[in-house]
Design a protein around this motif. Structure first.
Motif, PDB file in Angstrom:
ATOM      1  N   ASP A   1     -37.423   9.513   8.275  1.00 30.54           N
ATOM      2  CA  ASP A   1     -38.850   9.319   8.012  1.00 30.54           C
ATOM      3  C   ASP A   1     -39.634  10.547   8.473  1.00 30.54           C
ATOM      4  O   ASP A   1     -39.058  11.543   8.909  1.00 30.54           O
ATOM      5  CB  ASP A   1     -39.362   8.034   8.668  1.00 30.54           C
ATOM      6  N   ASP A   2     -40.969  10.446   8.364  1.00 32.14           N
ATOM      7  CA  ASP A   2     -41.868  11.573   8.689  1.00 32.14           C
ATOM      8  C   ASP A   2     -41.439  12.851   7.956  1.00 32.14           C
ATOM      9  O   ASP A   2     -41.333  13.929   8.536  1.00 32.14           O
ATOM     10  CB  ASP A   2     -41.895  11.832  10.211  1.00 32.14           C
TER      11      ASP A   2
ATOM     12  N   GLU B   1     -47.560  17.008   3.665  1.00 32.40           N
ATOM     13  CA  GLU B   1     -46.867  15.771   3.939  1.00 32.40           C
ATOM     14  C   GLU B   1     -46.738  15.022   2.620  1.00 32.40           C
ATOM     15  O   GLU B   1     -47.591  15.120   1.741  1.00 32.40           O
ATOM     16  CB  GLU B   1     -47.647  14.931   4.949  1.00 32.40           C
TER      17      GLU B   1
ATOM     18  N   ARG C   1     -37.953  13.514  10.895  1.00 33.79           N
ATOM     19  CA  ARG C   1     -37.867  13.231  12.329  1.00 33.79           C
ATOM     20  C   ARG C   1     -36.419  13.137  12.809  1.00 33.79           C
ATOM     21  O   ARG C   1     -36.089  13.560  13.909  1.00 33.79           O
ATOM     22  CB  ARG C   1     -38.611  11.927  12.640  1.00 33.79           C
ATOM     23  N   GLN C   2     -35.516  12.594  11.981  1.00 33.47           N
ATOM     24  CA  GLN C   2     -34.126  12.409  12.413  1.00 33.47           C
ATOM     25  C   GLN C   2     -33.240  13.627  12.135  1.00 33.47           C
ATOM     26  O   GLN C   2     -32.104  13.677  12.605  1.00 33.47           O
ATOM     27  CB  GLN C   2     -33.515  11.184  11.710  1.00 33.47           C
TER      28      GLN C   2
END
Length: 471
Positions: A378-379, A413, A450-451
């Motif tokens: 995500d992000d 984004e 994010r990951q």
């Protein structure tokens, strides 16, 4: 012919997808009384271990390569070549006799071990490299074991090598012990790999460039660059279309004039006078249209612009009809509709011309991300950079417009905030102006999440060529 020589055979392949096949190959080599050597004896993940691999290949009498659908771990600092292909290239450069085994097409295979996208191209290219010499095609571990037995026996006869000569029974026992340790090492490595996957899920993301039909653009995109005064050509085409609308208006007037007066009165009589009212046509619209035709050098209609016989619906509380501000009936309705088409085409002439010009001088590319790992990401954000810079670049989800930006690097984004494993999605689209002063640029996209342990990047080479067709 019997011989007490033992030959060292280096076994090269990807690992996790070919464990059973490697076991079969090693067993076949051991059954022949020879010495298998491979990645089970060491880890190939840094320069020190690579030096060990090179030494083992140099000491080997023969090199055996087998490949299925997986490319294997890659080396970022060496153009993302896999360790397996690097071993192969080194063996070829060293002149060691080699034996190749390629999985036969059409054999059912675990989809998790089948490369996609640019990695599929890499593994296909690797197979072609291997098959520059005769290879054997295998279908199962059992089939592979049989073919390895035959191929090894044959290459020993056709390409003699120094080999290893048994010195004593003690040495033979040592070799047997080493073989047992090799097999145990291989089993333990497989178990470690399995446990590491259970304990540490991997976050992995791939990105690619696609067109409007979701077709992968690959590594190179070629774009035709139109020449000449595009705006004049587009405007001329649009003016011709308006001239055709004028011709259609004259044709409608001529047809209506040829009808009998009786037929015309019948058309009007069929209209319920209780439901309609006379339409008061604004004659200034005619003056405006004629002026616009003259300004754009369009020949006006031969027939008069007269719309006296027009009616429209008005509101009736009993029948429920609502008032319409546009004509809905009358003997002049058909030619009025033709008039409106000319009017609308003139009103939108320049905006349509600019939009068509924009589309001919700009290119659109979609950006897609695929979660190829085992955890959700995500992000997600991405940035795009052109080298060298291109004037007029836009990111996002929007219709064509006429803005002009002088930007070479953009970031945003994205609406896709969450990608589960195995899911792919468009991140957005990129529109850029086709340059006339550049023949080639590089478009580099970088994605972070994010990951993800590090940013994921992909590169597209864009080449421009001129449209030299006669205008």
């Amino acid at each position: 012919m019997a011989t007490d020589k033992r030959y060292q055979i280096f076994v090269s392949s990807t690992y996790i997808d070919l464990i059973a096949e490697r076991n079969a190959v090693i067993k076949a080599i051991l059954d022949l009384g020879h010495i298998p050597v491979g990645m089970e004896m060491f880890s190939a993940d840094n320069d020190e271990q690579w030096q060990t691999i090179k030494r083992e290949i140099d000491k080997s009498d023969y090199y055996l390569i087998m490949v299925a659908h997986r490319y294997g771990n890659t080396i970022k600092d060496e153009n993302n070549i896999s360790y397996t292909e690097k071993e192969f290239d080194y063996a070829v450069s060293s002149g060691i006799p080699r034996i190749g085994f390629v999985l036969q097409d059409g054999i059912a295979w675990n989809p998790d071990w089948i490369e996609k996208g640019h990695l599929k191209k890499r593994v296909d290219g690797f197979k072609k490299k291997i098959m520059t010499r005769p290879v054997s095609f295998w279908t199962s571990p059992e089939d592979l074991m049989t073919k390895v037995t035959v191929a090894v026996s044959k290459i020993i006869v056709n390409s003699p090598r120094p080999g290893w000569r048994r010195a004593s029974d003690e040495d033979q026992q040592t070799i047997h012990t080493m073989n047992l340790l090799t097999q145990e090492n291989m089993r333990l490595r497989g178990e470690v790999d399995r446990l590491s996957k259970l304990q540490a899920p991997k976050a992995e993301l791939t990105c690619s460039f696609i067109d409007a039909d979701d077709k992968d653009l690959g590594d190179v995109l070629k774009i035709r660059r139109s020449q000449g005064d595009l705006k004049s050509r587009i405007l001329h085409k649009n003016l011709q279309e308006i001239q055709e609308l004028v011709r259609q208006y004259d044709e409608i007037v001529s047809l209506n004039s040829s009808r009998s007066q009786l037929a015309m009165h019948a058309i009007v009589a069929n209209v319920d006078k209780h439901l309609t009212m006379p339409y008061n046509f604004d004659s200034t619209r005619i003056d405006k249209l004629l002026k616009s035709l003259r300004d754009n050098k369009i020949i006006p209609p031969r027939n008069p612009l007269d719309f006296a016989e027009l009616r429209y619906f008005h509101f009736d509380t009993l029948l429920g009809y609502k008032k319409s501000f546009e004509p809905s009936s009358g003997s002049d309705l058909e030619k009025y509709n033709a008039f409106v088409k000319i009017e609308s085409a003139l009103d939108s002439l320049h905006s349509r011309t600019n939009q068509e010009l924009f589309k001919m001088t700009h290119e659109m590319i979609n950006i897609r991300a695929n979660n190829s790992g085992s955890v959700a990401i995500d992000d997600i954000k991405f940035e795009v950079k052109f080298t060298p810079a291109i004037l007029g670049t836009y990111l996002g989800k929007f219709e064509f417009d006429h803005r002009t930006h002088s930007l070479d690097e953009l970031s945003r984004e994205v609406d896709v905030k969450f990608l589960v494993p195995g899911e792919s999605s468009r991140l957005g689209r990129m529109i850029f102006r086709i340059p006339h002063d550049l023949d080639e640029v590089k478009c580099i996209i970088k994605i972070i999440g994010r990951q993800l342990p590090s940013a994921v990047s992909s590169e597209l080479k864009i080449q421009f060529y001129d449209d030299n067709a006669a205008e």
